[in-house]
Design a protein around this motif. Structure first.
Motif, PDB file in Angstrom:
ATOM      1  N   TYR A 427       0.834  -1.204   0.000  1.00  0.00           N
ATOM      2  CA  TYR A 427       0.000   0.000   0.000  1.00  0.00           C
ATOM      3  C   TYR A 427       0.870   1.257   0.000  1.00  0.00           C
ATOM      4  CZ  TYR A 427      -2.896   3.684   2.129  1.00  0.00           C
ATOM      5  OH  TYR A 427      -3.519   4.867   2.422  1.00  0.00           O
ATOM      6  N   ALA A 428       1.893   1.280   0.870  1.00  0.00           N
ATOM      7  CA  ALA A 428       2.761   2.451   0.973  1.00  0.00           C
ATOM      8  C   ALA A 428       3.550   2.676  -0.317  1.00  0.00           C
ATOM      9  CB  ALA A 428       3.709   2.290   2.159  1.00  0.00           C
ATOM     10  N   ILE A 429       4.061   1.613  -0.915  1.00  0.00           N
ATOM     11  CA  ILE A 429       4.820   1.739  -2.155  1.00  0.00           C
ATOM     12  C   ILE A 429       3.924   2.261  -3.275  1.00  0.00           C
ATOM     13  CG2 ILE A 429       6.013   0.416  -3.949  1.00  0.00           C
ATOM     14  CD1 ILE A 429       7.067  -1.398  -1.707  1.00  0.00           C
ATOM     15  N   ALA A 430       2.698   1.721  -3.375  1.00  0.00           N
ATOM     16  CA  ALA A 430       1.779   2.154  -4.429  1.00  0.00           C
ATOM     17  C   ALA A 430       1.414   3.621  -4.272  1.00  0.00           C
ATOM     18  CB  ALA A 430       0.525   1.283  -4.408  1.00  0.00           C
ATOM     19  N   ARG A 431       1.125   4.047  -3.050  1.00  0.00           N
ATOM     20  CA  ARG A 431       0.803   5.458  -2.819  1.00  0.00           C
ATOM     21  C   ARG A 431       1.985   6.342  -3.206  1.00  0.00           C
ATOM     22  NH1 ARG A 431      -3.263   6.985   0.841  1.00  0.00           N
ATOM     23  NH2 ARG A 431      -2.425   9.078   0.487  1.00  0.00           N
ATOM     24  N   HIS A 432       3.189   5.917  -2.839  1.00  0.00           N
ATOM     25  CA  HIS A 432       4.394   6.692  -3.146  1.00  0.00           C
ATOM     26  C   HIS A 432       4.603   6.799  -4.650  1.00  0.00           C
ATOM     27  CE1 HIS A 432       8.392   8.375  -2.534  1.00  0.00           C
ATOM     28  NE2 HIS A 432       8.882   7.465  -3.360  1.00  0.00           N
ATOM     29  N   ARG A 433       4.192   5.774  -5.393  1.00  0.00           N
ATOM     30  CA  ARG A 433       4.347   5.778  -6.854  1.00  0.00           C
ATOM     31  C   ARG A 433       3.174   6.443  -7.562  1.00  0.00           C
ATOM     32  NH1 ARG A 433       8.332   2.489  -9.142  1.00  0.00           N
ATOM     33  NH2 ARG A 433       9.978   2.186  -7.580  1.00  0.00           N
ATOM     34  N   GLY A 434       2.257   7.051  -6.824  1.00  0.00           N
ATOM     35  CA  GLY A 434       1.187   7.826  -7.433  1.00  0.00           C
ATOM     36  C   GLY A 434      -0.111   7.087  -7.686  1.00  0.00           C
ATOM     37  N   VAL A 435      -0.239   5.854  -7.215  1.00  0.00           N
ATOM     38  CA  VAL A 435      -1.487   5.116  -7.383  1.00  0.00           C
ATOM     39  C   VAL A 435      -2.512   5.643  -6.376  1.00  0.00           C
ATOM     40  CG1 VAL A 435      -2.588   2.849  -7.372  1.00  0.00           C
ATOM     41  CG2 VAL A 435      -0.222   3.083  -8.162  1.00  0.00           C
ATOM     42  N   ASN A 436      -3.717   5.916  -6.838  1.00  0.00           N
ATOM     43  CA  ASN A 436      -4.771   6.451  -5.967  1.00  0.00           C
ATOM     44  C   ASN A 436      -5.424   5.315  -5.190  1.00  0.00           C
ATOM     45  OD1 ASN A 436      -6.563   8.239  -4.796  1.00  0.00           O
ATOM     46  ND2 ASN A 436      -8.001   8.162  -6.510  1.00  0.00           N
ATOM     47  N   MET A 437      -4.716   4.833  -4.171  1.00  0.00           N
ATOM     48  CA  MET A 437      -5.193   3.686  -3.405  1.00  0.00           C
ATOM     49  C   MET A 437      -6.336   4.081  -2.477  1.00  0.00           C
ATOM     50  SD  MET A 437      -3.532   0.980  -4.271  1.00  0.00           S
ATOM     51  CE  MET A 437      -3.777  -0.146  -2.897  1.00  0.00           C
ATOM     52  N   PRO A 438      -7.317   3.187  -2.271  1.00  0.00           N
ATOM     53  CA  PRO A 438      -8.402   3.483  -1.324  1.00  0.00           C
ATOM     54  C   PRO A 438      -7.885   3.493   0.104  1.00  0.00           C
ATOM     55  CG  PRO A 438      -8.536   1.214  -2.060  1.00  0.00           C
ATOM     56  CD  PRO A 438      -7.462   1.860  -2.887  1.00  0.00           C
ATOM     57  N   GLY A 439      -8.609   4.179   0.987  1.00  0.00           N
ATOM     58  CA  GLY A 439      -8.239   4.192   2.392  1.00  0.00           C
ATOM     59  C   GLY A 439      -8.562   2.867   3.074  1.00  0.00           C
ATOM     60  N   PHE A 440      -8.433   2.859   4.396  1.00  0.00           N
ATOM     61  CA  PHE A 440      -8.598   1.628   5.173  1.00  0.00           C
ATOM     62  C   PHE A 440      -9.962   0.984   4.921  1.00  0.00           C
ATOM     63  CE2 PHE A 440      -9.684  -0.725   9.038  1.00  0.00           C
ATOM     64  CZ  PHE A 440      -8.556  -1.523   9.201  1.00  0.00           C
ATOM     65  N   PHE A 441     -11.021   1.781   5.041  1.00  0.00           N
ATOM     66  CA  PHE A 441     -12.366   1.234   4.885  1.00  0.00           C
ATOM     67  C   PHE A 441     -12.735   1.051   3.406  1.00  0.00           C
ATOM     68  CE2 PHE A 441     -12.478   3.211   9.105  1.00  0.00           C
ATOM     69  CZ  PHE A 441     -12.853   2.111   9.850  1.00  0.00           C
ATOM     70  N   GLY A 442     -12.145   1.854   2.530  1.00  0.00           N
ATOM     71  CA  GLY A 442     -12.352   1.641   1.113  1.00  0.00           C
ATOM     72  C   GLY A 442     -11.782   0.300   0.661  1.00  0.00           C
ATOM     73  N   TYR A 443     -10.615  -0.028   1.176  1.00  0.00           N
ATOM     74  CA  TYR A 443     -10.037  -1.336   0.874  1.00  0.00           C
ATOM     75  C   TYR A 443     -10.924  -2.454   1.411  1.00  0.00           C
ATOM     76  CZ  TYR A 443      -6.841  -5.314   1.035  1.00  0.00           C
ATOM     77  OH  TYR A 443      -6.281  -6.566   0.887  1.00  0.00           O
ATOM     78  N   MET A 444     -11.467  -2.271   2.622  1.00  0.00           N
ATOM     79  CA  MET A 444     -12.345  -3.295   3.198  1.00  0.00           C
ATOM     80  C   MET A 444     -13.617  -3.477   2.378  1.00  0.00           C
ATOM     81  SD  MET A 444     -12.043  -2.848   7.335  1.00  0.00           S
ATOM     82  CE  MET A 444     -13.295  -4.111   7.566  1.00  0.00           C
ATOM     83  N   ALA A 445     -14.054  -2.415   1.688  1.00  0.00           N
ATOM     84  CA  ALA A 445     -15.209  -2.567   0.801  1.00  0.00           C
ATOM     85  C   ALA A 445     -14.878  -3.523  -0.339  1.00  0.00           C
ATOM     86  CB  ALA A 445     -15.630  -1.200   0.254  1.00  0.00           C
ATOM     87  N   TRP A 446     -13.667  -3.413  -0.883  1.00  0.00           N
ATOM     88  CA  TRP A 446     -13.219  -4.340  -1.916  1.00  0.00           C
ATOM     89  C   TRP A 446     -13.124  -5.768  -1.377  1.00  0.00           C
ATOM     90  CZ3 TRP A 446     -12.364  -4.044  -7.091  1.00  0.00           C
ATOM     91  CH2 TRP A 446     -12.347  -2.778  -7.681  1.00  0.00           C
ATOM     92  N   SER A 447     -12.478  -5.923  -0.235  1.00  0.00           N
ATOM     93  CA  SER A 447     -12.318  -7.279   0.321  1.00  0.00           C
ATOM     94  C   SER A 447     -13.668  -7.869   0.715  1.00  0.00           C
ATOM     95  CB  SER A 447     -11.369  -7.250   1.524  1.00  0.00           C
ATOM     96  OG  SER A 447     -11.909  -6.504   2.605  1.00  0.00           O
ATOM     97  N   GLY A 448     -14.577  -7.020   1.215  1.00  0.00           N
ATOM     98  CA  GLY A 448     -15.901  -7.516   1.577  1.00  0.00           C
ATOM     99  C   GLY A 448     -16.692  -7.988   0.371  1.00  0.00           C
TER     100      GLY A 448
END
Length: 464
Positions: A427-448
């Motif tokens: 997650y940290a590497i992707a954010r650093h490389r400019g990927v618009n990663m979802p936040g904590f709960f946004g990621y949980m929406a994907w996993s859910g």
């Protein structure tokens, strides 16, 4: 105050062979719960303080175990219990992670390819297969940057990283003790090296195929939508892919060989330190693995590690936090070993059927639920002990129960960013490389939406 609270009400002396789990109250689990809660919330709620003081926080919780243990049961018993956890489990655990992290950090996948749905699926499949060979951390660190480069000209690319976390950082590491920390903890407890390969391949294949199929459907749909969108200039044009740092590949093979050697070579020689017996084959294994890591540092070119963004921060954090975890879990394990006679008897009842047999589906979901928010290695250890803690019995008569525990710990570490160490690193590497990663709960929406239905099917199919 801590000593006064934690002193058991009916016994002030240790039993002959260790801590008296039958007489220890749940207050002894408070430091373990506190440390895991700190790990879960620290990076999210007080990131700056956590970043600079996580080692001190872990040491604080560990001290709340060591000092009361020494006061309640005597220095000798407390020292033996803590040293047993550190010398027989933590030491081997952190040496393996250090070696995999170090050696994989010297392998650079240079060049770039275009991230079409089939190419992305192929990279995810390769990463998932590698995860059981070089660990989820090693596979994640080697492949995450090539995957980001392949998709950096696409307006929709965050989902690619999310599925990478699902498959490469978690699910793919379920077939060997090298793959994920909880399985290596099981190996240290006596589970055979290839037991997970023989007993989890069906579950792993089913979950991987379903998740990969969902990814292909989503990525294909988004890729078609991108065809009509304005083109984004590719910051990393396609070039020939080359693998650099090849001398590290035989070093990874050497790590695997050292582990296999320790599983087959049993000379019956041990060294005793403060009442803790260290078997010769395990000492030789750890020395060889550590030596291979230092050889990697000597033979790897610095520019390859720099291109990988290699630094010691992640492994230093893991080393400090897990030292605290392995200390804090000592009294919890003692209570669990007491079974129905201990303070955690309600938890034992929850995973036990009316006939007194283990409820595999309950083990799968409870192990997985805790692994989603706590680190999956100590969670695995808790339920391993809850199921009896005898590796030979668990590998034979209770093989389905051990499979449920293993699958729950490894698979469901993907449910949140904090379920497994590589998740947050990716997650940290992707954010650093400019990927618009979802936040904590946004990621949980994907996993859910993706993982929970998959795990429901897998649970009823294999453990119901």
């Amino acid at each position: 105050m801590a000593v006064a609270i934690l002193l058991p009400g009916t016994a002030f002396a240790a039993e002959e062979h260790g801590l008296p789990g039958r007489t220890m109250s749940l207050w002894w689990a408070l430091p373990f719960a506190g440390l895991l809660l700190s790990i879960a919330t620290g990076p999210l709620l007080f990131n700056h303080v956590w970043e600079h003081h996580y080692g001190k926080i872990a040491a604080f919780w560990a001290a709340l175990v060591v000092v009361p243990l020494a006061s309640a049961f005597g220095t000798t018993v407390a020292t033996e219990a803590v040293l047993h956890a550190l010398l027989t489990e933590y030491m081997s655990f952190i040496i393996l992670l250090f070696a995999l992290f170090t050696i994989s950090g010297g392998i650079l996948v240079a060049g770039n390819i275009h991230g079409t749905p089939l190419v992305n699926a192929g990279l995810l499949l390769i990463g998932a297969l590698l995860a059981s060979v070089i660990g989820t951390t090693g596979a994640s660190m080697i492949l995450i940057r090539p995957l980001i480069r392949a998709n950096d000209n696409r307006p929709f690319n965050a989902h690619v990283i999310i599925f990478f976390i699902f498959l490469v950082s978690n699910i793919g590491g379920s077939l060997t003790p090298l793959g994920d920390p909880p399985l290596f903890v099981g190996f240290l407890r006596g589970v055979d090296f290839f037991w997970t390969t023989a007993n989890l391949w069906r579950e792993t294949l089913f979950v991987s195929v379903v998740v990969l199929a969902v990814f292909l459907a989503i990525d294909t749909t988004l890729h078609r939508r991108e065809m009509g969108a304005p083109k984004i200039k590719d910051p990393t044009p396609d070039t020939k892919v080359r693998i650099r740092g090849l001398p590290n590949l035989p070093l990874l093979a050497g790590v695997i060989g050292a582990i296999l050697l320790s599983a087959t070579w049993k000379p019956g020689i041990s060294l005793s330190i403060q009442g803790v017996d260290l078997e010769l084959q395990n000492l030789v294994r750890d020395v060889v693995i550590l030596a291979l890591a230092f050889v990697s540092l000597a033979v790897s070119r610095k520019e390859y590690r720099q291109a990988n963004g290699f630094n010691w921060g992640p492994i230093a954090e893991v080393a400090k936090l897990f030292a605290g975890i392995f200390v804090c879990i000592v009294p919890v394990v003692a209570i669990l070993r007491a079974g129905h006679e201990g303070a955690l008897a309600p938890l034992v009842a929850l995973v036990t059927s009316a006939q007194g047999m283990p409820n595999d589906l309950a083990y799968f979901w409870l192990t997985g639920a805790l692994s989603s928010f706590l680190d999956n290695a100590p969670t695995y250890l808790v339920f391993f002990e809850l199921a009896g803690g005898a590796p030979r019995h668990l590998m034979t008569e209770l093989a389905s129960t051990l499979a449920a525990i293993s699958a729950g710990a490894v698979f469901m570490g993907a449910n949140t960013y904090i379920g497994n160490a590589p998740n947050f690193m990716v997650y940290a590497i992707a954010r650093h490389r400019g990927v618009n990663m979802p936040g904590f709960f946004g990621y949980m929406a994907w996993s859910g939406a993706v993982l929970i239905p998959t795990f429901l099917m897998a649970g009823f199919l294999f453990f119901g």
